[in-house]
Design an enzyme around this catalytic site. Structure first.
Site, PDB file in Angstrom:
ATOM      1  CG  HIS A 230      -1.965  -0.999   1.253  1.00 13.28           C
ATOM      2  ND1 HIS A 230      -2.841  -1.188   0.203  1.00 13.28           N
ATOM      3  CD2 HIS A 230      -2.297  -1.933   2.191  1.00 13.28           C
ATOM      4  CE1 HIS A 230      -3.664  -2.196   0.502  1.00 13.28           C
ATOM      5  NE2 HIS A 230      -3.354  -2.660   1.694  1.00 13.28           N
TER       6      HIS A 230
ATOM      7  CG  ASP B  71      -2.949  -8.128   0.830  1.00 13.23           C
ATOM      8  OD1 ASP B  71      -2.214  -8.439   1.782  1.00 13.23           O
ATOM      9  OD2 ASP B  71      -3.988  -7.448   0.962  1.00 13.23           O
TER      10      ASP B  71
ATOM     11  CG  HIS C 225      -6.751  -5.263   2.010  1.00 17.71           C
ATOM     12  ND1 HIS C 225      -6.067  -6.022   2.934  1.00 17.71           N
ATOM     13  CD2 HIS C 225      -8.011  -5.156   2.464  1.00 17.71           C
ATOM     14  CE1 HIS C 225      -6.889  -6.347   3.931  1.00 17.71           C
ATOM     15  NE2 HIS C 225      -8.076  -5.843   3.666  1.00 17.71           N
TER      16      HIS C 225
ATOM     17  CG  ASP D 104      -5.149  -9.842   3.401  1.00 20.43           C
ATOM     18  OD1 ASP D 104      -4.911 -10.360   2.296  1.00 20.43           O
ATOM     19  OD2 ASP D 104      -4.722  -8.722   3.732  1.00 20.43           O
TER      20      ASP D 104
HETATM   21 ZN    ZN Z   1      -4.195  -6.971   2.868  1.00 25.59          ZN
END
Ligand code: ZN
Length: 368
Positions: A143, A180, A182, A268
């Protein structure tokens, strides 16, 4: 040669990720958490290593640490102003460096080490010292923007490793697959205008960054067509991930013909993760890893590096990680995933799966 490298350092488990209860900052109406505190705790990572040790898998790998990333390596991706701000806050006992991105004293040095683990893994694979590699790095990186920490990430570990490999070893085309749950917004931003790095992110739609889908982001200028986002509906499970790989990820890799494949390897998307709403299980990660080891074998002499990202279920991340490591290394342990049958029963029904597949088919028309 069929050797798998495993890169880790105990120091990575000592980074303090701030005062959060799950995704919420503690204070106001948010009570302090019980148990092991912040979602991005060392435990998911440490327990994965513990299970690898106890199952005998670690002994099958080439285990090593790495030197911290050097300042000149960081500077290829991050401006000096950001690095100095990060270092100063770390020296001053920490605090909020960005949204959902708290640090403690010494987090700068630990982040440099985390980044160094990924860089060393990439370098050893590129030089042919090992066939493929896993870096159990922490804090994660996907991120992080050049000048902005966010989402538990402070340095862009994968881009730092790629840029070092390009500068020192003349590495050509690199593909980054971010599974991931996200969105890999940091990697996307860093490579948005470049065609020498193909960036693919498969993630839960509208999850994090909040409200973000990404389907329209295809790259800019020279980078147009080299950024692919695959947003999946919340609740998607094993079949959706496999189908997205078969229909989009693998064909995109075959068309791109990378010299090196790197995975932003978060766990995740598993069914019991507290920070997402997907239904993947250990066999999902095993299957995706096998698909990529096969593709890497065909396209780039097996060169595949996995860099650890998110995954917040202490009890379950170790089983997803072990399955990934088994598929990467080709060594099967006697460990059975105790949750696999239960999560299989929780998979979405046929109507949902068909709808999700139709969405993937539509996306495929646009991006391939
Ligand atoms: Zn994540």
């Amino acid at each position: 040669m069929n050797k798998t490298g495993f890169y880790y350092d105990e120091s990575c488990f000592w980074h303090i990720a701030g005062s959060y209860a799950g995704p919420l900052p503690i204070g106001g109406w948010v009570q302090p958490p019980s148990g092991s505190s912040h979602a991005e705790s060392p435990e998911t990572k440490r327990r994965l290593k513990n299970l690898m040790d106890r199952s005998g898998l670690t002994a099958k790998l080439i285990v090593s640490g790495a030197a911290p990333a050097q300042y000149e390596d960081l500077q290829r991706v991050h401006p000096e102003s950001y690095l100095q701000r990060f270092k100063a806050l770390s020296d001053e006992n920490g605090g909020e460096l960005g949204p959902n991105a708290s640090i403690g004293n010494g987090s700068y040095e630990i982040a440099c080490l985390s980044s160094g683990l990924v860089s060393q893994a990439v370098e050893d694979v590129v030089l042919g010292n090992i066939k493929n590699a896993y870096a159990l790095c922490r804090p994660p990186g996907h991120h992080c923007l050049p000048d902005q920490a966010m989402g538990f990430c402070f340095l862009a570990n994968i881009p730092i490793a790629i840029e070092k490999a390009k500068a020192k070893h003349n590495v050509g085309r690199v593909a980054v697959i971010d599974w991931d749950v996200h969105h890999g917004n940091g990697t996307q931003e860093i490579y948005l205008e470049r065609d020498d790095v193909l960036s693919i992110s498969i993630h839960q739609e509208n999850c994090f960054p909040p409200g973000y889908s990404g389907a329209e982001d295809r790259g800019v200028g020279k980078g147009e067509g080299y950024n692919i986002n695959i947003p999946l509906l919340a609740g998607s499970g094993h079949e959706a991930y496999v189908y997205a790989f078969e229909q989009i990820v693998l064909p995109a890799l075959e068309a791109y013909k990378p010299d090196l494949i790197i995975v932003a390897c978060g766990y995740d998307a598993n069914a019991v993760d507290p920070l997402a709403r997907m239904q993947a299980h250990s066999n999902t990660f095993r299957t995706m890893t096998s698909m990529l080891t096969n593709t890497a074998e065909q396209l780039c002499n097996g060169r595949l590096v996995m860099a650890h990202e998110g995954g917040y279920a202490e009890s379950y991340v170790p089983f997803c990680g072990l399955a990934t490591m088994e598929a990467l290394s080709g060594h099967k342990t006697e460990v059975e995933d105790p949750l696999l049958e239960f999560i299989n029963l929780q998979q979405p029904n046929a109507d949902f799966v068909e709808f999700q597949k139709s969405k993937i088919d539509q996306l495929k028309q646009k991006v391939l």
